[in-house]
Design a protein around this motif. Structure first.
Motif, PDB file in Angstrom:
ATOM      1  N   ASP A  95      71.560  49.925 -15.356  1.00 25.14           N
ATOM      2  CA  ASP A  95      71.243  49.016 -14.260  1.00 25.14           C
ATOM      3  C   ASP A  95      70.140  49.670 -13.450  1.00 25.14           C
ATOM      4  O   ASP A  95      70.394  50.639 -12.717  1.00 25.14           O
ATOM      5  CB  ASP A  95      72.482  48.781 -13.384  1.00 25.14           C
ATOM      6  CG  ASP A  95      72.176  47.956 -12.135  1.00 25.14           C
ATOM      7  OD1 ASP A  95      71.123  47.292 -12.106  1.00 25.14           O
ATOM      8  OD2 ASP A  95      72.986  47.987 -11.191  1.00 25.14           O
ATOM      9  N   GLY A  96      68.920  49.173 -13.615  1.00 24.02           N
ATOM     10  CA  GLY A  96      67.836  49.815 -12.889  1.00 24.02           C
ATOM     11  C   GLY A  96      66.473  49.318 -13.285  1.00 24.02           C
ATOM     12  O   GLY A  96      66.313  48.277 -13.927  1.00 24.02           O
ATOM     13  N   ILE A  97      65.476  50.080 -12.870  1.00 23.50           N
ATOM     14  CA  ILE A  97      64.081  49.828 -13.208  1.00 23.50           C
ATOM     15  C   ILE A  97      63.603  51.070 -13.942  1.00 23.50           C
ATOM     16  O   ILE A  97      63.707  52.175 -13.439  1.00 23.50           O
ATOM     17  CB  ILE A  97      63.246  49.536 -11.950  1.00 23.50           C
ATOM     18  CG1 ILE A  97      63.370  50.641 -10.902  1.00 23.50           C
ATOM     19  CG2 ILE A  97      63.683  48.212 -11.336  1.00 23.50           C
ATOM     20  CD1 ILE A  97      62.510  50.449  -9.659  1.00 23.50           C
ATOM     21  N   PHE A  98      63.067  50.896 -15.156  1.00 22.86           N
ATOM     22  CA  PHE A  98      62.783  52.105 -15.928  1.00 22.86           C
ATOM     23  C   PHE A  98      61.792  51.860 -17.056  1.00 22.86           C
ATOM     24  O   PHE A  98      61.646  50.751 -17.572  1.00 22.86           O
ATOM     25  CB  PHE A  98      64.077  52.672 -16.528  1.00 22.86           C
ATOM     26  CG  PHE A  98      64.831  51.717 -17.417  1.00 22.86           C
ATOM     27  CD1 PHE A  98      64.483  51.550 -18.751  1.00 22.86           C
ATOM     28  CD2 PHE A  98      65.896  50.971 -16.920  1.00 22.86           C
ATOM     29  CE1 PHE A  98      65.182  50.660 -19.574  1.00 22.86           C
ATOM     30  CE2 PHE A  98      66.599  50.080 -17.726  1.00 22.86           C
ATOM     31  CZ  PHE A  98      66.235  49.932 -19.058  1.00 22.86           C
ATOM     32  N   ALA A  99      61.105  52.924 -17.393  1.00 22.89           N
ATOM     33  CA  ALA A  99      60.358  53.058 -18.633  1.00 22.89           C
ATOM     34  C   ALA A  99      60.527  54.511 -19.035  1.00 22.89           C
ATOM     35  O   ALA A  99      60.289  55.414 -18.228  1.00 22.89           O
ATOM     36  CB  ALA A  99      58.886  52.723 -18.447  1.00 22.89           C
ATOM     37  N   PHE A 100      60.984  54.757 -20.248  1.00 24.48           N
ATOM     38  CA  PHE A 100      61.205  56.145 -20.659  1.00 24.48           C
ATOM     39  C   PHE A 100      60.877  56.341 -22.129  1.00 24.48           C
ATOM     40  O   PHE A 100      60.854  55.387 -22.921  1.00 24.48           O
ATOM     41  CB  PHE A 100      62.629  56.607 -20.346  1.00 24.48           C
ATOM     42  CG  PHE A 100      63.731  55.906 -21.101  1.00 24.48           C
ATOM     43  CD1 PHE A 100      64.074  56.280 -22.396  1.00 24.48           C
ATOM     44  CD2 PHE A 100      64.462  54.885 -20.496  1.00 24.48           C
ATOM     45  CE1 PHE A 100      65.106  55.645 -23.089  1.00 24.48           C
ATOM     46  CE2 PHE A 100      65.495  54.242 -21.162  1.00 24.48           C
ATOM     47  CZ  PHE A 100      65.816  54.621 -22.468  1.00 24.48           C
ATOM     48  N   VAL A 101      60.615  57.591 -22.469  1.00 23.64           N
ATOM     49  CA  VAL A 101      60.361  57.993 -23.852  1.00 23.64           C
ATOM     50  C   VAL A 101      61.226  59.207 -24.147  1.00 23.64           C
ATOM     51  O   VAL A 101      61.264  60.170 -23.361  1.00 23.64           O
ATOM     52  CB  VAL A 101      58.883  58.343 -24.090  1.00 23.64           C
ATOM     53  CG1 VAL A 101      58.672  58.816 -25.527  1.00 23.64           C
ATOM     54  CG2 VAL A 101      57.980  57.148 -23.788  1.00 23.64           C
ATOM     55  N   ILE A 102      61.937  59.167 -25.262  1.00 22.99           N
ATOM     56  CA  ILE A 102      62.773  60.283 -25.727  1.00 22.99           C
ATOM     57  C   ILE A 102      62.213  60.764 -27.060  1.00 22.99           C
ATOM     58  O   ILE A 102      61.892  59.947 -27.942  1.00 22.99           O
ATOM     59  CB  ILE A 102      64.242  59.850 -25.894  1.00 22.99           C
ATOM     60  CG1 ILE A 102      64.851  59.490 -24.534  1.00 22.99           C
ATOM     61  CG2 ILE A 102      65.062  60.945 -26.582  1.00 22.99           C
ATOM     62  CD1 ILE A 102      66.238  58.887 -24.622  1.00 22.99           C
ATOM     63  N   HIS A 103      62.084  62.067 -27.211  1.00 20.83           N
ATOM     64  CA  HIS A 103      61.582  62.641 -28.469  1.00 20.83           C
ATOM     65  C   HIS A 103      62.553  63.701 -28.968  1.00 20.83           C
ATOM     66  O   HIS A 103      63.075  64.503 -28.189  1.00 20.83           O
ATOM     67  CB  HIS A 103      60.203  63.260 -28.262  1.00 20.83           C
ATOM     68  CG  HIS A 103      59.645  63.895 -29.506  1.00 20.83           C
ATOM     69  ND1 HIS A 103      59.315  63.177 -30.637  1.00 20.83           N
ATOM     70  CD2 HIS A 103      59.377  65.203 -29.796  1.00 20.83           C
ATOM     71  CE1 HIS A 103      58.860  63.992 -31.558  1.00 20.83           C
ATOM     72  NE2 HIS A 103      58.892  65.232 -31.086  1.00 20.83           N
ATOM     73  N   ASP A 104      62.774  63.687 -30.273  1.00 17.06           N
ATOM     74  CA  ASP A 104      63.646  64.669 -30.927  1.00 17.06           C
ATOM     75  C   ASP A 104      62.788  65.567 -31.813  1.00 17.06           C
ATOM     76  O   ASP A 104      62.381  65.159 -32.908  1.00 17.06           O
ATOM     77  CB  ASP A 104      64.694  63.947 -31.764  1.00 17.06           C
ATOM     78  CG  ASP A 104      65.766  64.890 -32.318  1.00 17.06           C
ATOM     79  OD1 ASP A 104      65.483  66.100 -32.419  1.00 17.06           O
ATOM     80  OD2 ASP A 104      66.867  64.421 -32.642  1.00 17.06           O
ATOM     81  N   PRO A 105      62.474  66.787 -31.375  1.00 14.90           N
ATOM     82  CA  PRO A 105      61.611  67.667 -32.176  1.00 14.90           C
ATOM     83  C   PRO A 105      62.203  68.020 -33.533  1.00 14.90           C
ATOM     84  O   PRO A 105      61.458  68.273 -34.489  1.00 14.90           O
ATOM     85  CB  PRO A 105      61.475  68.918 -31.298  1.00 14.90           C
ATOM     86  CG  PRO A 105      61.809  68.477 -29.912  1.00 14.90           C
ATOM     87  CD  PRO A 105      62.846  67.407 -30.088  1.00 14.90           C
TER      88      PRO A 105
END
Length: 466
Positions: free
Chosen positions: A75-85
């Protein structure tokens, strides 16, 4: 991965990128998760150990526990990026209505993400936008949230007026939960008056911020309301001589070329600069209310007002929300938008139109929801578009009709129906932004065939002659 962080939650320890020591995954995020404490408690009950109190770490843990489905829990306002090396896998997501921006571009086998188009200028072409309510997983894009306006009695319940009031109250309560002082962007109109009323109920340190000329109608109402309620009120004056030197800055900061967005950007950037200068980092504003509750004249004559609502809400990320994000974040202020709370959007999209437009009155249900809590003089104020309300009228439009960059540029094959659009697009291209494939606004859905505003004969002639 990196970010220019505006520290609001866990300001001392929430530095990004956040790394999960168990999996090695990293995350960078722009935005705010209002229910991160509830999610954190659930994840801790499942055995997860947190090192910070930041909402960004909570999102990373949620992804580890629930995978891509975690976005449905946010519940929110968001933009995100997740990276798995370890695996080379990446995942990106954007909130339900695109309140926070997320752009991407690819070149030579690389994909890059950023919160602004200007990050790619001179580096990569072919910039695209991850659409609202979508996720990107190693090149595959899928939708997790969408909104369609259609009457649904099961959603609105037996007491729609009461439910409207309760949902908006709950949205404001969640979005003002911060230990920082709170700014309310206050025009003196219906929507921002309701937000200011509710904000003072749920937060102990609220200041109203307004912008306008000394003789503006909105400013007179804003001052009277704040004086009656004893609310601290800070006004940003607007002088016509500010306009020429701020048009190009508004186009560059806002990353758009629609004249009405540029006009609103100039005034809203000025007020957010004042917000930040007075030490505030968190604000709320009334964006989305007119689209959800039929606040514009166009809804009165629409052949299919439900389809128009679907379009206008779905296009907010390219217009009003983009302007609000850039106007605030340019000055390091996070501006939240309670009217676009996901539960409230679901409710408003399910309303029958006779609860939005009744007896010639727009936003009828919203007015009735707070009648009795707010004085009738504010509840019954008719809708006034921002340039008229703050007193600048068509001054920005007039100047933009003659303001163009000094070098010749080739215009893309998009609809150019006024000199303002032509000149704004020329400035936009002059900065190095990619040529747009289409306009962000169009006749019949965003504005009437004669244009946005009607102030006087001179304005009308200026707005329609190319």
């Amino acid at each position: 991965m990196g970010t220019n962080r505006l520290a609001i939650v866990d300001r001392a320890h929430g530095r990004q990128p956040v790394v999960d020591p168990a999996s090695g995954r990293l995350i960078v995020m722009n935005g705010e998760i209002y229910n991160h404490e509830e999610l954190r408690a659930e994840l801790e009950a499942g055995g997860h150990h947190f090192r910070t109190a930041s909402d960004t770490e909570t999102v990373l843990a949620a992804f580890g526990a629930w995978g891509p489905a975690c976005v449905d829990r946010l519940d929110g306002i968001f933009a995100f990026v997740i990276h798995d090396p370890a695996t080379g896998s990446s995942f990106a997501a954007r909130d339900h209505l695109g309140i926070k921006p997320l752009y991407m571009a690819t070149a030579g086998g690389w994909v890059a993400f950023a919160s602004e188009r200007k990050a790619f200028i001179g580096l990569m072409a072919g910039v695209t936008e991850l659409a609202p309510g979508h996720v990107w997983a190693d090149g595959r894009i899928s939708r997790y949230a969408g909104f369609q306006a259609a009457h649904d009695p099961a959603v609105i319940g037996p007491d729609p007026v009461g439910r409207c009031r309760a949902l908006l109250d709950a949205a404001v309560r969640r979005q003002v939960q911060t230990d920082l002082p709170l700014a309310v962007i206050f025009s003196g109109g219906l929507d921002s008056t309701i937000l200011l009323h509710l904000a003072t109920r749920h937060h102990p340190d609220v200041t109203a911020f307004s912008v306008g000329t000394e003789d503006s109608e909105d400013l007179a109402f804003a001052r009277a309301f704040c004086a009656e309620r004893g609310i601290r009120h800070i006004v940003t004056g607007f002088a016509p001589e500010m306009i020429p030197r701020r048009i190009r800055g508004a186009i560059f900061d806002g990353e758009f070329f629609e004249p009405v967005d540029i006009s609103d950007m100039i005034s809203m950037s000025a007020v957010h600069a004042t917000v930040r200068a007075n030490g505030f980092k968190v604000a709320i504003a009334g964006d989305g209310a007119d689209e959800l509750f039929a606040g514009y004249d166009m809804f009165r004559t629409a052949a299919d007002p439900y389809a128009l609502t679907t379009y206008r809400v779905g296009n907010l990320h390219r217009t009003d929300l983009q302007r609000t994000d850039r106007a605030s974040m340019t000055h390091s202020v996070e501006c939240r938008v309670p009217f676009l709370d996901r539960a409230l959007v679901d409710f408003a999209m399910a309303l029958p139109f006779d609860l939005k437009l009744r007896g010639g009155v727009e936003k009828w249900i919203l007015r009735e929801a707070f009648r009795g809590e707010i004085a009738d003089v504010m509840i019954d104020r008719p809708k006034i578009r921002m340039p008229e309300g703050i007193g600048i009228r068509d001054r920005i439009f007039r100047h933009l009709a003659h303001d163009r960059p000094g070098r010749e540029l080739t215009l893309p094959p998009v609809t150019i129906d006024t000199p303002q659009v032509r000149n704004a697009l020329l400035h936009y291209l002059d900065f190095g932004f990619d040529a747009p494939a289409s306009r962000y606004k169009s006749v019949g859905t965003d504005y009437a065939p004669g244009g946005y505003f009607r102030f006087d004969a001179t304005s009308e002639a200026t707005a329609t002659a190319i």
